[in-house]
Enzyme design. Structure first.
Site, PDB file in Angstrom:
ATOM      1  CE  LYS A 112      39.640  22.156 -22.691  1.00 20.42           C
ATOM      2  NZ  LYS A 112      39.604  21.637 -23.716  1.00 20.42           N
ATOM      3  CE  LYS A 192      44.556  18.741 -17.120  1.00 18.81           C
ATOM      4  NZ  LYS A 192      44.064  18.312 -18.137  1.00 18.81           N
ATOM      5  CE  LYS A 195      48.293  22.623 -24.509  1.00 13.78           C
ATOM      6  NZ  LYS A 195      47.545  21.869 -25.403  1.00 13.78           N
TER       7      LYS A 195
END
Ligand code: TYM
Length: 325
Positions: A112, A192, A195
Site C-alpha cells: 500500500k 488475490k 477491492k
C-alpha cells in the site's frame, strides 16, 4: 462461558466474493458457537487516500452488507470502530511496545505504501488492528489468508504486553476457511482478488447483477488446456473457479471435477456461474432492502454496548500500565 471472536472489514467499497468466502461466511457460522463481535473498521480505511463526501455512504453500505451476508444484529455485536474511541487509546499503548522494523516488514504496508504513498497511519495500521482484537479479549479471529502476518503481530504484542505488565489478554487464534482462504483474481489467478484492483472484471462484487456475474466468470482467465482439474500449480484459474463453485454449491471439489473433467471450459464456467449467482443474488437483494435509518440504529446500539465493554477493559489496562490506581 462462550468463547469470543472479533473480526473487521474496511469500508472501502467494492466488497467482493473473496471477502464473503474468506471472512463473512465464517462470521455467520461462528454465531452458533461463539460470542461474536464484528466491526466496520473505518479508522483503518483512512490510511489510504479517500473522499470524505463518499465515506459515510461506504461506511453504511459495508454495515448493510455484513447484515445482508447473514450476521444477525440480535446475536452479534456490530458497530463502527470510530464510535468506540478506546480502540485508538489502546493502539497508542500497544504502539509503545511495537518495534518499527516489524511494522516495516508487513507485506500490506509495503504494497500500500508503494501505491498510496507512505503515512504514519499506514505503518501503524497493524497496531490498531491488534488493539481491535485484544480490547475484547477474544480467542479467535475469522479472516482470510492475507491477514496472517497481522495476526502474528497481534499474538506477539499480546505476549509482550502480558509479560511486561502482567496477564491481561488471551492469545487469539486465526480462523481461515478450508476452501477459499485466498480467492484469486479472475483476470490474474496468481494474485488475490482485491477491492483495489483497477480491473472490475477481476472481482465479483456482492452487488453485481446476475448477468455481470455470468459475464465475469465467462471471461475469467484459465489456460489453453481443456480439462477441469484441481491443480493450483498448473491450473490456477480453473482451481480458483472450482473453489468458488464448491463454496456456493456446497458440493465437494472432487464431485465437481468428476462431473466436469471432460465437459469443456464453456460448460464448466456456465455451471460455476449459476452456482455463484444463486449464492450472491439473495445477499444483494437483502442488501438493497435495508434502509439507512435501520442500519444506523443497529450500529448506534452496537456502539453503545461496545463502548461500555471496551471502557471496562481499558480500566483494567490503565491500571496495569500505571495510568490509574
Ligand atoms: P479487508 O477489509 O481488506 O478484508 C476483509 C476480510 O476479507 C478477507 N479477504 C479475503 N479472503 C479471501 N480471499 C480474498 N481475495 C480476500 N480479500 C479479502 C480479509 O482477509 C479479511 O478477513 N486488516 C483487515 C481489517 C481489520 C481486521 C481487524 C480484521 C482491521 N482490524 C481486526 C480482523 C480483526 C482488512 O484490511 O480486511
Amino acid at each position: 462461558m462462550k468463547k469470543r471472536v472479533f473480526s473487521g472489514v474496511q469500508p472501502t467499497g467494492n466488497v467482493h466474493v473473496g471477502n464473503y468466502i474468506g471472512a463473512f461466511q465464517n462470521w455467520v457460522r461462528m454465531q452458533d458457537t461463539y460470542e461474536t463481535i464484528y466491526c466496520v473498521v473505518d479508522l483503518h480505511a483512512m490510511t489510504v487516500p479517500y473522499e470524505p463526501a463518499d465515506f459515510m455512504r461506504q461506511r453504511l453500505d459495508m454495515a448493510k452488507m455484513i447484515v445482508a451476508s447473514g450476521v444477525d444484529p440480535h446475536r452479534s455485536l456490530l458497530y463502527f470502530q470510530s464510535d468506540v474511541p478506546q480502540h485508538a487509546e489502546l493502539a497508542w499503548i500497544l504502539s509503545t511496545i511495537t518495534g518499527i522494523g516489524q511494522l516495516e516488514r508487513m507485506t500490506q504496508y509495503k504494497e500500500k505504501s508503494d501505491r498510496a504513498g507512505q503515512n504514519l497511519g499506514l505503518l501503524s495500521y497493524p497496531v490498531l488492528m491488534a488493539a481491535d482484537i485484544v480490547i475484547h479479549k477474544v480467542h479467535a479471529v475469522p479472516v482470510g489468508d492475507d491477514q496472517t502476518q497481522h495476526l502474528e503481530l497481534t499474538r506477539d504484542l499480546v505476549e509482550r504486553f502480558n509479560s511486561r505488565f502482567g496477564d491481561e489478554f488471551p492469545l487469539p487464534e486465526r480462523i481461515t476457511p478450508e476452501i477459499g482462504a485466498r480467492v484469486m483474481s479472475l483476470q490474474d489467478p496468481t494474485s488475490k482478488m482485491s477491492k483495489s484492483d483497477p480491473s472490475p472484471a477481476s472481482r465479483i462484487l456482492l452487488t453485481d447483477s446476475d448477468d455481470d456475474i455470468r459475464k465475469k466468470i465467462k471471461s475469467a482467465v484459465t489456460d489453453s488446456d481443456r480439462y477441469v482439474r484441481y491443480d493450483w500449480d498448473e491450473k490456477p484459474g480453473v482451481s480458483n473457479l472450482l473453489e468458488l463453485f464448491s463454496v456456493f454449491s456446497g458440493r465437494p471439489i472432487s464431485d465437481l471435477v468428476g462431473e466436469y473433467e471432460d465437459a469443456g471450459y464453456g460448460a464448466f464456467k456456465a455451471a460455476a456461474a449459476e452456482a455463484v449467482v444463486s449464492g450472491v443474488a439473495p445477499i444483494r437483494d437483502r442488501f438493497e432492502s435495508i434502509g439507512d435509518d435501520e442500519i444506523l440504529a443497529i450500529m448506534d446500539q452496537g456502539a453503545a454496548t461496545a463502548r461500555e465493554r471496551a471502557e471496562a477493559e481499558m480500566t483494567s489496562v490503565r491500571r496495569k500500565v500505571g495510568l490509574s490506581a
